[in-house]
Design a protein around this motif. Structure first.
Motif, PDB file in Angstrom:
ATOM      1  N   UNK A 884       0.832  -1.209   0.000  1.00 16.77           N
ATOM      2  CA  UNK A 884       0.000   0.000   0.000  1.00 16.77           C
ATOM      3  C   UNK A 884       0.864   1.256   0.000  1.00 16.77           C
ATOM      4  N   UNK A 885       1.968   1.218   0.753  1.00 18.78           N
ATOM      5  CA  UNK A 885       2.867   2.373   0.788  1.00 18.78           C
ATOM      6  C   UNK A 885       3.502   2.605  -0.586  1.00 18.78           C
ATOM      7  N   UNK A 886       3.911   1.520  -1.248  1.00 17.60           N
ATOM      8  CA  UNK A 886       4.510   1.647  -2.574  1.00 17.60           C
ATOM      9  C   UNK A 886       3.498   2.222  -3.559  1.00 17.60           C
ATOM     10  N   UNK A 887       2.285   1.673  -3.545  1.00 17.94           N
ATOM     11  CA  UNK A 887       1.265   2.142  -4.492  1.00 17.94           C
ATOM     12  C   UNK A 887       0.909   3.596  -4.227  1.00 17.94           C
ATOM     13  N   UNK A 888       0.892   3.971  -2.954  1.00 17.29           N
ATOM     14  CA  UNK A 888       0.601   5.365  -2.619  1.00 17.29           C
ATOM     15  C   UNK A 888       1.690   6.284  -3.173  1.00 17.29           C
ATOM     16  N   UNK A 889       2.949   5.876  -2.997  1.00 11.60           N
ATOM     17  CA  UNK A 889       4.061   6.690  -3.486  1.00 11.60           C
ATOM     18  C   UNK A 889       4.065   6.769  -5.010  1.00 11.60           C
ATOM     19  N   UNK A 890       3.646   5.680  -5.676  1.00 13.38           N
ATOM     20  CA  UNK A 890       3.657   5.646  -7.140  1.00 13.38           C
ATOM     21  C   UNK A 890       2.448   6.346  -7.748  1.00 13.38           C
ATOM     22  N   UNK A 891       1.365   6.488  -6.979  1.00  9.47           N
ATOM     23  CA  UNK A 891       0.139   7.040  -7.547  1.00  9.47           C
ATOM     24  C   UNK A 891      -0.708   5.988  -8.228  1.00  9.47           C
ATOM     25  N   UNK A 892      -0.550   4.709  -7.817  1.00  2.72           N
ATOM     26  CA  UNK A 892      -1.337   3.604  -8.390  1.00  2.72           C
ATOM     27  C   UNK A 892      -2.617   3.466  -7.583  1.00  2.72           C
ATOM     28  N   UNK A 893      -3.610   4.261  -7.912  1.00  2.00           N
ATOM     29  CA  UNK A 893      -4.807   4.371  -7.081  1.00  2.00           C
ATOM     30  C   UNK A 893      -5.596   3.065  -7.012  1.00  2.00           C
ATOM     31  N   UNK A 894      -5.784   2.416  -8.167  1.00  3.77           N
ATOM     32  CA  UNK A 894      -6.578   1.192  -8.174  1.00  3.77           C
ATOM     33  C   UNK A 894      -5.925   0.098  -7.365  1.00  3.77           C
ATOM     34  N   UNK A 895      -4.627  -0.105  -7.529  1.00  3.21           N
ATOM     35  CA  UNK A 895      -3.923  -1.133  -6.774  1.00  3.21           C
ATOM     36  C   UNK A 895      -3.915  -0.809  -5.283  1.00  3.21           C
ATOM     37  N   UNK A 896      -3.794   0.461  -4.957  1.00  3.08           N
ATOM     38  CA  UNK A 896      -3.800   0.830  -3.543  1.00  3.08           C
ATOM     39  C   UNK A 896      -5.164   0.549  -2.920  1.00  3.08           C
ATOM     40  N   UNK A 908      -7.250  -4.299   9.692  1.00  7.46           N
ATOM     41  CA  UNK A 908      -6.312  -3.185   9.755  1.00  7.46           C
ATOM     42  C   UNK A 908      -7.024  -1.906   9.347  1.00  7.46           C
ATOM     43  N   UNK A 909      -6.946  -0.895  10.161  1.00  3.75           N
ATOM     44  CA  UNK A 909      -7.532   0.405   9.803  1.00  3.75           C
ATOM     45  C   UNK A 909      -6.571   1.126   8.868  1.00  3.75           C
ATOM     46  N   UNK A 910      -7.102   1.609   7.776  1.00  4.78           N
ATOM     47  CA  UNK A 910      -6.260   2.301   6.788  1.00  4.78           C
ATOM     48  C   UNK A 910      -6.824   3.678   6.534  1.00  4.78           C
ATOM     49  N   UNK A 911      -5.924   4.634   6.313  1.00  3.18           N
ATOM     50  CA  UNK A 911      -6.344   5.996   5.982  1.00  3.18           C
ATOM     51  C   UNK A 911      -6.343   6.209   4.491  1.00  3.18           C
ATOM     52  N   UNK A 912      -6.763   7.434   4.099  1.00  2.00           N
ATOM     53  CA  UNK A 912      -6.816   7.732   2.666  1.00  2.00           C
ATOM     54  C   UNK A 912      -5.455   7.788   2.034  1.00  2.00           C
ATOM     55  N   UNK A 913      -4.481   8.412   2.716  1.00  2.00           N
ATOM     56  CA  UNK A 913      -3.158   8.518   2.118  1.00  2.00           C
ATOM     57  C   UNK A 913      -3.111   9.534   1.004  1.00  2.00           C
ATOM     58  N   UNK A 914      -1.958   9.703   0.463  1.00  7.22           N
ATOM     59  CA  UNK A 914      -1.737  10.747  -0.529  1.00  7.22           C
ATOM     60  C   UNK A 914      -2.519  10.539  -1.797  1.00  7.22           C
ATOM     61  N   UNK A 915      -2.707   9.285  -2.176  1.00  7.08           N
ATOM     62  CA  UNK A 915      -3.343   9.082  -3.473  1.00  7.08           C
ATOM     63  C   UNK A 915      -4.829   9.328  -3.435  1.00  7.08           C
ATOM     64  N   UNK A 916      -5.429   9.515  -2.272  1.00  7.01           N
ATOM     65  CA  UNK A 916      -6.862   9.772  -2.264  1.00  7.01           C
ATOM     66  C   UNK A 916      -7.182  11.211  -2.578  1.00  7.01           C
ATOM     67  N   UNK A 917      -6.222  12.098  -2.446  1.00  4.45           N
ATOM     68  CA  UNK A 917      -6.527  13.508  -2.646  1.00  4.45           C
ATOM     69  C   UNK A 917      -7.035  13.850  -4.023  1.00  4.45           C
ATOM     70  N   UNK A 918      -6.345  13.459  -5.112  1.00  6.20           N
ATOM     71  CA  UNK A 918      -6.814  13.852  -6.429  1.00  6.20           C
ATOM     72  C   UNK A 918      -8.132  13.213  -6.803  1.00  6.20           C
ATOM     73  N   UNK A 919      -8.352  11.981  -6.405  1.00  7.22           N
ATOM     74  CA  UNK A 919      -9.533  11.272  -6.886  1.00  7.22           C
ATOM     75  C   UNK A 919     -10.667  11.203  -5.904  1.00  7.22           C
ATOM     76  N   UNK A 920     -10.457  11.671  -4.654  1.00  7.72           N
ATOM     77  CA  UNK A 920     -11.523  11.659  -3.693  1.00  7.72           C
ATOM     78  C   UNK A 920     -12.064  10.264  -3.457  1.00  7.72           C
ATOM     79  N   UNK A 921     -13.402  10.163  -3.407  1.00  8.31           N
ATOM     80  CA  UNK A 921     -14.049   8.886  -3.161  1.00  8.31           C
ATOM     81  C   UNK A 921     -13.711   7.853  -4.218  1.00  8.31           C
ATOM     82  N   UNK A 922     -13.557   8.308  -5.476  1.00 11.26           N
ATOM     83  CA  UNK A 922     -13.262   7.356  -6.541  1.00 11.26           C
ATOM     84  C   UNK A 922     -11.989   6.589  -6.222  1.00 11.26           C
ATOM     85  N   UNK A 923     -10.974   7.293  -5.715  1.00 10.73           N
ATOM     86  CA  UNK A 923      -9.725   6.635  -5.360  1.00 10.73           C
ATOM     87  C   UNK A 923      -9.943   5.667  -4.206  1.00 10.73           C
TER      88      UNK A 923
END
Length: 983
Positions: A884-896, A908-923
């Motif tokens: 998840x950390x790798x996908x977040x850093x890469x911007x791989x929204x679907x894989x994340x 495991x509780x997970x947060x939105x992370x960086x990749x959720x910002x551009x795509x919002x709920x879609x991400x």
């Protein structure tokens, strides 16, 4: 705000509008949609005089009622080659009045770009900024940077209340304006912007008629037809008899302008009028005093919107007499006041006035205006229009003006540059003294034609240059032949390119002479494009590494070509050694030695990317792209950008990859080269796919394949592979497997590179392993095993894994790990413990090879495999968190999103992370923006038909989206969609 920005000069606005109920409804709908949903594009199509401008005036009034700022510009018949004239007409005064505010809003860098087109922003000197000025970027992609800047500017001007931007008469717009419109409907500006254009279908370029459709749901088209007989009677009013009204209707055909012109003739017998309205306008002009007619003719020569002083110069009248004549013209409604300037009431009126003047007098008027502008120190670009219409054969000062104007606009308006260069060549004397200048201008012309997208014209100019060059002028003939062959290649005519090169080489008395080397280099490139690496190697073997009579940079170019054939022949050690040598030569060479050989240097950049030398590849791509921009080599620049995007995808820098690929696509579209467009779309497809936007990826992949160019060549096969990869990533495994196999020619004499073959084998192993679950979803690979078809799929996955082992080359660290990952897919059902170990090994190897995204995929595979092992949940959480950390850093929204779903299942509780910002709920849900729209409407209870109507889609498209939504949300019903969205 003056007359041009506050409101247009619109015919008939003082009287109520007659008819046009449907058109007004459409205008109100577009205005409401812009207010509600942001950017909208409105096109009004109609014959001359149909009333398009009047309707635009009504739209401007609506805009004022809604609080929108209305800016209005118009293209002009006799100034069609002036760059961006309609946009400048609409925006420049507004920008001039708010220069400091605009610079603050868009930033100094964007303002620097814009000041090259809008004089209002250049007043007092261009703003200082980090962006290079347009004049410093000679590539065709300078236009793309400009279009992006104008788009951002329009969005900024829309804040906070909205903007109506009207461009009238765009059938006369220059190529730059039309390219901007094509750009903006596909890349809408932010905010409430309504862009409205009007055009005549019979006179417009084909691309104008497609603009509204290209805008999709944001596009609106209104066809402005003739008035009905009843509407004509209403238009004429009660003072016109029924019989005369009927005659006027029949004579005008219901065209409002023609009707008005005929009605102005008062007592003239309508039945005896000439059949053309031009005759009616000539009757109207015949009632003017001689002085007023002279000033009108002078104004028609001057400009669409003219200043009294310029009209006075053209008419050779003193200022007082000119102003008195203008009073009469305004009183007769021939021209109308537009602030400190004047404008004809309609383009047809200007045309009638212009054609009423004698041709010789018009030539003299243009000459007088050109001379006056020269006295005032006007730039060549302002004088060129009048010089072109007044210059005579052998007029060298006129040639100098035209050439200076052409060079000034090459960066952002190459079509205009080519036009002015052709005008200069027509005036240039055809004698021995001017021969060298003519040859140099022809080379410039070929260049300008090529980067403006007129590749066939550029090719023809280069061939004409070859015809004119002496037979023994081998160096220049070789250079011209190479340029011509490059354009033939861009025109998807590789056979013609090869034939031309062979013909020119056969003329050389010494085939090993330095003049032959550039043409042999093109032959090497042509052979490599055809996947005939043996032929490429054979030509290279005949070429030394250097020679005393070689031009500077030629040794670098030859060295740059050597790695790719060696790599294709699987002589990996040689390929790496050649790349090292070429890299050192490139580092030592100054930019000016590289500019002529960028097409060869591009092969080194791509070879380094294929070899996994990603740092070197990106460094060289960036340097070559910088040289290409500064020297105008668009056809190389788009290729370099596509290669850079490929390298960025490999290293997991997906946001940069998408932006770079999009720029490459834009450049290829401007160039109108099928080959370069396929290159660019292929990389955009892969970047979008790994980013998680399946819809955008498949759209790019489908277009790349649909281009239908390059049959039998490596880039066409790579496009089909990219589409197959996107299908697999979208969960359409059966379609994806078939597409990948087809692209690789089922691994029998494949035309893709070795690295792509290796990745294809891993993709096929993944797809077949995923199909074991009996779904096209690709849910958890670690789920329970099936039987029957699952066994067959597992066997196929094992076959692909075995193939990957054979294809893997330990001398290329960037590709080490794909075989292990393929083996993990094949083992995931029958031996999850071994699968997990293989995937973890793959992650280690791929990470060491700088392939972050693929290392993340291996960690995901390892985590899922651990779920199938006793006591493996802790290890699964560890791997999945790392993935998840790798996908977040890469911007791989679907894989994340998929990885986070697995983590949630593990508690495991997970947060939105960086990749959720551009795509919002879609991400968050792993959906594309369009899929999220569909899902939300389904959750609201809408049927597929209702969703289709709301989003302007077909029902079948909605069904396809819904199938993918079910897969990604791991639900099987519409209720499940609603539940998942509120989870």
């Amino acid at each position: 705000m003056d007359g041009r920005t506050a409101g247009p000069v619109v015919t008939g606005m003082s009287v109520p509008l007659v008819g046009r109920r449907d058109a007004l409804t459409a205008l109100r709908g577009a205005m409401a949609a812009s207010h509600r949903d942001g950017f909208q594009f409105l096109a009004l199509a109609g014959e001359p005089g149909a009333g398009k401008t009047r309707l635009l005036g009504e739209l401007a009034a609506m805009a004022g009622e809604n609080g929108f700022t209305a800016l209005w510009g118009r293209a002009a018949e006799y100034e069609q080659m002036l760059p961006y004239s309609a946009l400048v007409d609409a925006l420049d005064d507004h920008l001039d009045a708010r220069r400091e505010e605009v610079v603050r809003t868009v930033g100094s860098g964007q303002a620097t770009l814009l000041s090259g087109v809008f004089p209002g922003l250049a007043a007092g000197g261009a703003p200082a900024g980090d962006e290079p000025a347009l004049a410093d970027d000679r590539s065709g992609l300078a236009r793309y940077r400009l279009y992006r800047a104008v788009r951002h500017l329009v969005g900024a001007l829309a804040e906070p209340t909205g903007l109506l931007l009207v461009l009238d008469d765009v059938h006369w717009a220059d190529d730059g304006t039309l390219e901007f419109l094509d750009h903006v409907v596909r890349h809408p500006p932010a905010g409430p912007v309504l862009m409205a254009v009007a055009y005549r279908p019979a006179q417009a370029a084909p691309r104008v008629a497609t603009l509204a459709a290209a805008a999709g749901p944001r596009g609106h088209e209104v066809v402005v037809g003739p008035l009905s007989a009843a509407e004509v009677r209403q238009f004429l009013g009660p003072d016109v008899s029924r019989g005369r009204g009927t005659a006027l209707y029949e004579a005008s055909g219901g065209n409002p302008f023609y009707l008005e012109a005929l009605a102005r003739m008062g007592g003239t017998d309508v039945t005896e009028l000439p059949p053309t309205v031009l005759a009616a306008l000539q009757v109207e002009l015949g009632d003017l005093s001689p002085g007023a007619l002279l000033v009108a003719q002078a104004a028609a020569v001057a400009a669409d919107e003219f200043e009294p002083a310029v009209a006075a110069v053209a008419a050779e009248l003193p200022p007082d007499a000119t102003l008195a004549a203008l009073d009469e013209l305004v009183e007769r409604d021939i021209v109308r006041s537009a602030g400190a300037r004047f404008r004809f009431r309609h383009p047809l009126v200007r045309r009638a006035v212009y054609e009423s003047a004698a041709a010789g007098w018009r030539l003299g008027a243009h000459a007088r205006i050109a001379a006056r502008l020269a006295e005032l120190g006007a730039p060549a670009t302002v004088r060129a229009h009048h010089v072109e219409h007044s210059g005579s054969f052998g007029d060298l000062p006129a040639v100098e003006v035209l050439v200076a104007a052409a060079r000034a606009v090459t960066a952002h308006a190459p079509a205009t540059s080519a036009h002015w260069l052709q005008a200069a060549l027509r005036l240039m004397p055809d004698d021995a003294g001017a021969r060298e200048d003519r040859l140099a201008l022809m080379l410039e012309l070929s260049w300008a034609q090529g980067i403006s997208g007129r590749l066939a014209e550029g090719r023809d100019t280069a061939r004409e240059l070859l015809r004119m060059l002496p037979e023994d002028d081998y160096p220049r003939r070789g250079r011209a032949a190479r340029v011509c062959a490059l354009m033939e290649r861009q025109l998807d005519r590789p056979q013609e390119a090869r034939a031309l090169l062979l013909d020119e080489l056969s003329r050389l008395p010494n085939p090993r002479a330095a003049a032959a080397v550039p043409m042999r280099m093109r032959l090497v490139a042509e052979s490599m494009m055809r996947v005939d690496f043996r032929a490429a190697q054979a030509v290279l073997d005949l070429m030394p590494d250097n020679a005393d009579d070689w031009e500077p940079g030629l040794a670098v170019a030859v060295a740059a070509l050597r790695p790719m054939p060696a790599l294709a022949a699987r002589r990996t050690d040689d390929a790496l050694r050649y790349a090292e040598i070429a890299g050192k030569l490139l580092a030592d060479a100054p930019d000016e030695h590289l500019s002529e050989w960028l097409d060869a240097i591009a092969w080194l950049c791509w070879a380094e990317s294929y070899l996994g030398r990603y740092g070197e590849a990106l460094r060289h791509f960036d340097r070559a792209a910088s040289v290409a921009r500064s020297t105008g080599q668009t056809y190389i620049l788009t290729n370099l950008l596509a290669g850079r995007a490929k390298t960025l995808v490999a290293t997991g820098r997906l946001a940069e990859a998408r932006a770079t690929a999009e720029e490459s696509v834009e450049g290829a579209r401007l160039l109108d080269s099928g080959q370069q467009l396929v290159f660019a779309l292929t990389q955009l497809c892969l970047a979008e796919s790994w980013s998680g936007d399946d819809e955008a990826a498949l759209r790019a992949g489908e277009e790349a394949v649909r281009c239908g160019v390059g049959a039998g060549e490596t880039w066409e096969a790579t496009a089909r592979y990219a589409r197959g990869q996107a299908l697999v990533n979208a969960g359409r495994f059966a379609d994806g497997v078939e597409a990948v196999l087809d692209a690789c020619n089922r691994f029998e004499s494949p035309r893709v590179d070795p690295g792509t073959l290796l990745q294809a084998s891993e993709t096929l192993a993944y797809a077949d392993a995923s199909r074991e679950t009996g779904t096209e979803a690709g849910a958890g690979i670690g789920a329970g095993a099936g039987a029957g078809a699952d066994t067959e799929a597992s066997a196929r996955a094992a076959q692909w894994a075995a193939l990957a082992v054979r294809l893997e080359d330990p001398r290329l660290p960037a590709y080490c790990g794909f075989a292990a990952l393929a083996r993990a897919h094949a083992l995931s059902r029958r031996d999850p413990s071994s699968a997990a170990a293989a995937a973890e090994e793959a992650a280690r190897l791929l990470g060491a090879g700088e392939r972050r995204l693929d290392a993340g995929r291996a960690l995901l595979t390892a985590g899922l495999a651990h779920l199938g092992t006793p006591g493996g949940r802790s290890r699964a959480r560890e791997n999945l968190r790392a993935a998840a950390e790798v996908f977040d850093a890469c911007g791989a929204r679907g894989l994340k999103a998929r990885t986070e779903r697995e983590l949630r299942r593990l508690g495991v509780r997970v947060g939105g992370g960086a990749t959720t910002a551009p795509g919002g709920q879609a991400t968050r849900f792993g959906l594309s923006p369009r899929e999220l729209e569909v899902a939300q409407l389904v959750a609201e209870g809408l049927t597929n038909q209702q969703v289709a109507e709301r989003l302007f889609l077909s029902v079948r498209t909605v069904e396809t989206h819904l199938s993918r939504i079910f897969t990604k949300l791991e639900v099987t019903s519409r209720v499940g969609v609603a539940t998942a969205l509120t989870r």
